[in-house]
Design a protein around this motif. Structure first.
Motif, PDB file in Angstrom:
ATOM      1  N   LEU A  78      69.612  40.255  31.682  1.00  0.00           N
ATOM      2  CA  LEU A  78      70.619  40.775  29.887  1.00  0.00           C
ATOM      3  C   LEU A  78      70.145  42.279  30.236  1.00  0.00           C
ATOM      4  CD1 LEU A  78      69.827  38.036  27.750  1.00  0.00           C
ATOM      5  CD2 LEU A  78      71.298  38.194  29.489  1.00  0.00           C
ATOM      6  N   HIS A  79      71.313  43.346  30.218  1.00  0.00           N
ATOM      7  CA  HIS A  79      71.639  44.861  30.783  1.00  0.00           C
ATOM      8  C   HIS A  79      71.449  45.176  28.951  1.00  0.00           C
ATOM      9  CE1 HIS A  79      72.835  48.647  31.036  1.00  0.00           C
ATOM     10  NE2 HIS A  79      73.319  48.740  30.349  1.00  0.00           N
ATOM     11  N   SER A  80      71.428  44.930  27.720  1.00  0.00           N
ATOM     12  CA  SER A  80      71.300  45.395  26.900  1.00  0.00           C
ATOM     13  C   SER A  80      71.866  43.676  25.327  1.00  0.00           C
ATOM     14  CB  SER A  80      72.592  46.099  25.999  1.00  0.00           C
ATOM     15  OG  SER A  80      73.851  45.951  25.743  1.00  0.00           O
ATOM     16  N   ARG A 108      59.728  39.837  32.202  1.00  0.00           N
ATOM     17  CA  ARG A 108      60.609  40.962  31.914  1.00  0.00           C
ATOM     18  C   ARG A 108      60.347  42.065  32.095  1.00  0.00           C
ATOM     19  NH1 ARG A 108      57.180  37.766  27.127  1.00  0.00           N
ATOM     20  NH2 ARG A 108      58.153  36.948  26.042  1.00  0.00           N
ATOM     21  N   GLY A 109      61.245  42.716  32.342  1.00  0.00           N
ATOM     22  CA  GLY A 109      61.964  44.417  32.677  1.00  0.00           C
ATOM     23  C   GLY A 109      62.146  45.164  31.732  1.00  0.00           C
ATOM     24  N   ASN A 110      62.180  46.769  31.813  1.00  0.00           N
ATOM     25  CA  ASN A 110      62.477  47.625  30.627  1.00  0.00           C
ATOM     26  C   ASN A 110      63.903  47.302  29.700  1.00  0.00           C
ATOM     27  OD1 ASN A 110      63.699  48.337  33.506  1.00  0.00           O
ATOM     28  ND2 ASN A 110      64.782  49.832  32.472  1.00  0.00           N
ATOM     29  N   HIS A 111      64.785  46.769  30.122  1.00  0.00           N
ATOM     30  CA  HIS A 111      66.324  46.501  29.806  1.00  0.00           C
ATOM     31  C   HIS A 111      65.501  45.133  28.973  1.00  0.00           C
ATOM     32  CE1 HIS A 111      69.693  49.513  31.261  1.00  0.00           C
ATOM     33  NE2 HIS A 111      68.851  49.309  31.975  1.00  0.00           N
ATOM     34  N   ASP A 112      64.939  44.209  29.143  1.00  0.00           N
ATOM     35  CA  ASP A 112      64.732  42.958  28.495  1.00  0.00           C
ATOM     36  C   ASP A 112      64.271  43.336  27.399  1.00  0.00           C
ATOM     37  OD1 ASP A 112      65.684  40.822  30.293  1.00  0.00           O
ATOM     38  OD2 ASP A 112      64.332  41.662  31.901  1.00  0.00           O
ATOM     39  N   ASP A 113      63.599  44.677  27.096  1.00  0.00           N
ATOM     40  CA  ASP A 113      62.620  44.984  26.080  1.00  0.00           C
ATOM     41  C   ASP A 113      63.609  45.536  24.871  1.00  0.00           C
ATOM     42  OD1 ASP A 113      60.227  44.246  27.077  1.00  0.00           O
ATOM     43  OD2 ASP A 113      59.846  46.298  27.646  1.00  0.00           O
ATOM     44  N   ARG A 114      65.130  45.759  24.971  1.00  0.00           N
ATOM     45  CA  ARG A 114      65.566  46.323  24.481  1.00  0.00           C
ATOM     46  C   ARG A 114      66.997  45.245  23.993  1.00  0.00           C
ATOM     47  NH1 ARG A 114      65.698  50.993  28.299  1.00  0.00           N
ATOM     48  NH2 ARG A 114      67.896  50.307  28.714  1.00  0.00           N
ATOM     49  N   CYS A 126      60.050  33.084  29.755  1.00  0.00           N
ATOM     50  CA  CYS A 126      59.763  34.728  29.831  1.00  0.00           C
ATOM     51  C   CYS A 126      58.632  34.596  29.616  1.00  0.00           C
ATOM     52  CB  CYS A 126      60.477  35.204  28.860  1.00  0.00           C
ATOM     53  SG  CYS A 126      62.121  34.813  28.095  1.00  0.00           S
ATOM     54  N   VAL A 127      58.294  35.494  30.796  1.00  0.00           N
ATOM     55  CA  VAL A 127      56.596  36.163  30.569  1.00  0.00           C
ATOM     56  C   VAL A 127      56.874  37.723  30.703  1.00  0.00           C
ATOM     57  CG1 VAL A 127      55.816  33.803  31.528  1.00  0.00           C
ATOM     58  CG2 VAL A 127      56.317  36.059  33.246  1.00  0.00           C
ATOM     59  N   ASP A 128      55.194  38.493  30.476  1.00  0.00           N
ATOM     60  CA  ASP A 128      55.425  40.019  31.068  1.00  0.00           C
ATOM     61  C   ASP A 128      54.292  39.926  32.110  1.00  0.00           C
ATOM     62  OD1 ASP A 128      55.999  41.018  28.447  1.00  0.00           O
ATOM     63  OD2 ASP A 128      53.947  41.014  27.180  1.00  0.00           O
ATOM     64  N   GLU A 129      54.914  40.987  33.175  1.00  0.00           N
ATOM     65  CA  GLU A 129      54.618  41.504  34.073  1.00  0.00           C
ATOM     66  C   GLU A 129      52.982  41.784  34.326  1.00  0.00           C
ATOM     67  OE1 GLU A 129      56.756  44.284  35.795  1.00  0.00           O
ATOM     68  OE2 GLU A 129      56.103  46.336  34.477  1.00  0.00           O
ATOM     69  N   LEU A 138      54.514  38.900  41.216  1.00  0.00           N
ATOM     70  CA  LEU A 138      55.832  39.788  41.380  1.00  0.00           C
ATOM     71  C   LEU A 138      55.996  40.362  39.408  1.00  0.00           C
ATOM     72  CD1 LEU A 138      56.908  35.275  42.233  1.00  0.00           C
ATOM     73  CD2 LEU A 138      56.876  37.153  43.649  1.00  0.00           C
ATOM     74  N   CYS A 139      56.273  41.354  39.452  1.00  0.00           N
ATOM     75  CA  CYS A 139      56.856  42.349  38.839  1.00  0.00           C
ATOM     76  C   CYS A 139      58.212  42.841  38.103  1.00  0.00           C
ATOM     77  CB  CYS A 139      55.671  43.622  38.933  1.00  0.00           C
ATOM     78  SG  CYS A 139      54.069  42.991  39.259  1.00  0.00           S
ATOM     79  N   HIS A 140      58.076  43.864  37.805  1.00  0.00           N
ATOM     80  CA  HIS A 140      59.693  44.347  37.220  1.00  0.00           C
ATOM     81  C   HIS A 140      59.272  45.721  38.058  1.00  0.00           C
ATOM     82  CE1 HIS A 140      62.883  45.610  36.244  1.00  0.00           C
ATOM     83  NE2 HIS A 140      62.693  46.221  35.416  1.00  0.00           N
ATOM     84  N   HIS A 141      58.476  46.797  37.726  1.00  0.00           N
ATOM     85  CA  HIS A 141      58.101  48.304  37.939  1.00  0.00           C
ATOM     86  C   HIS A 141      57.653  47.715  39.226  1.00  0.00           C
ATOM     87  CE1 HIS A 141      59.330  48.347  33.275  1.00  0.00           C
ATOM     88  NE2 HIS A 141      59.832  48.747  33.972  1.00  0.00           N
ATOM     89  N   PRO A 142      57.727  48.222  40.188  1.00  0.00           N
ATOM     90  CA  PRO A 142      57.044  49.000  41.592  1.00  0.00           C
ATOM     91  C   PRO A 142      56.147  49.437  41.500  1.00  0.00           C
ATOM     92  CG  PRO A 142      59.273  50.171  41.385  1.00  0.00           C
ATOM     93  CD  PRO A 142      59.115  49.615  39.862  1.00  0.00           C
ATOM     94  N   GLN A 143      55.036  49.164  41.422  1.00  0.00           N
ATOM     95  CA  GLN A 143      54.006  50.014  40.741  1.00  0.00           C
ATOM     96  C   GLN A 143      52.877  48.904  41.581  1.00  0.00           C
ATOM     97  OE1 GLN A 143      53.120  49.982  36.417  1.00  0.00           O
ATOM     98  NE2 GLN A 143      54.476  51.753  36.181  1.00  0.00           N
ATOM     99  N   PRO A 144      51.678  49.401  42.306  1.00  0.00           N
ATOM    100  CA  PRO A 144      50.653  48.623  42.739  1.00  0.00           C
ATOM    101  C   PRO A 144      49.345  48.300  42.035  1.00  0.00           C
ATOM    102  CG  PRO A 144      50.940  50.723  43.880  1.00  0.00           C
ATOM    103  CD  PRO A 144      51.772  51.326  42.434  1.00  0.00           C
ATOM    104  N   ARG A 145      48.981  46.872  42.637  1.00  0.00           N
ATOM    105  CA  ARG A 145      48.378  46.004  41.555  1.00  0.00           C
ATOM    106  C   ARG A 145      47.516  45.523  42.691  1.00  0.00           C
ATOM    107  NH1 ARG A 145      50.324  45.463  36.176  1.00  0.00           N
ATOM    108  NH2 ARG A 145      51.718  45.386  35.862  1.00  0.00           N
TER     109      ARG A 145
END
Length: 221
Positions: A78-80, A108-114, A126-129, A138-145
């Motif tokens: 969802l966008h907002s 959840r991503g950054n827009h889902d937080d809002r 709904c889960v956190d990355e 499986l993530c929203h933010h493209p950061q190495p794990r």
């Protein structure tokens, strides 16, 4: 379609700006941004209508083409908060009723937080990355794990095709050093041009097809 091995799993890239994990009957969708148009209209910006319907119709097409038991949204479903408007949720709810047996997870991503989590009656976990799956994260933010290869969204990657004034920008899958970034699925989303580094791989989506974009930089060693 294009199959490759990522995190020890078969990752099947689709020209509909989505990906499959066929061994898990799982469809991956990044950055659907449902309700983005209504959010803009609430701010007085005249933007096209029908983008939510288009997104859901394209999801229907994918589910009709592939054996899918589980859809994972990689953030920004969802966008907002405006996406909770009655017409938007009614359309989403009607789609969910058509696919009542489908398991759905939102990372959840950054827009889902809002925007907040979707209403419970939609039946979306709904889960956190990160959401681990074998050798994948499986993530929203493209950061190495560490210890896993990431599949993420967030950046809305775009590849430049052509040269000089005769250039266009198209959605793409972007692979770099253990992180795969998927194109934005939403029909009302922008593109962020990818600046290639040595060893990067870009798989562009154009005219309903997938094709590699040559990386003319020196390959990584």
């Amino acid at each position: 379609m294009l199959d490759l091995t990522w995190g020890g799993e078969t990752l099947r890239l689709l020209p509909q700006k989505a990906a499959l994990l066929p061994d898990h009957h799982m469809l991956l969708i990044a950055d659907a941004h449902i309700g983005k148009a209504v959010s803009f209209r609430r701010l007085g910006v005249p933007v096209p209508r029908g983008t939510t319907t288009d997104n859901l119709q394209r999801l229907d097409e994918l589910l009709g083409l592939h054996p899918v038991a589980h859809v994972v949204f990689l953030g920004d479903l969802l966008h907002s908060a405006h996406a909770h408007a009655a017409p938007t949720l009614a359309a989403f709810g009607a789609w969910r009723e058509r696919h009542a047996r489908l398991e759905i997870t939102l990372v959840r991503g950054n827009h889902d937080d809002r925007a907040g989590d979707p209403p419970p009656w939609l039946g979306i976990r709904c889960v956190d990355e990160p959401l681990p799956l074998g050798g994948l994260a499986l993530c929203h933010h493209p950061q190495p794990r560490p210890g896993r290869q990431v599949v993420a969204g967030h950046l809305h990657p775009g590849a430049r095709l052509g040269r000089g004034l005769d250039r266009v920008r198209v959605p793409c899958f972007h692979f770099r050093a253990g992180v795969a970034v998927m194109p934005a699925f939403g029909s009302f989303t922008g593109l962020h041009p990818v600046e290639c580094q040595p060893g990067d791989r870009l798989v562009a989506v154009a005219d309903g097809q997938l094709f590699d974009v040559p990386n003319r930089l020196v390959p990584a060693r």
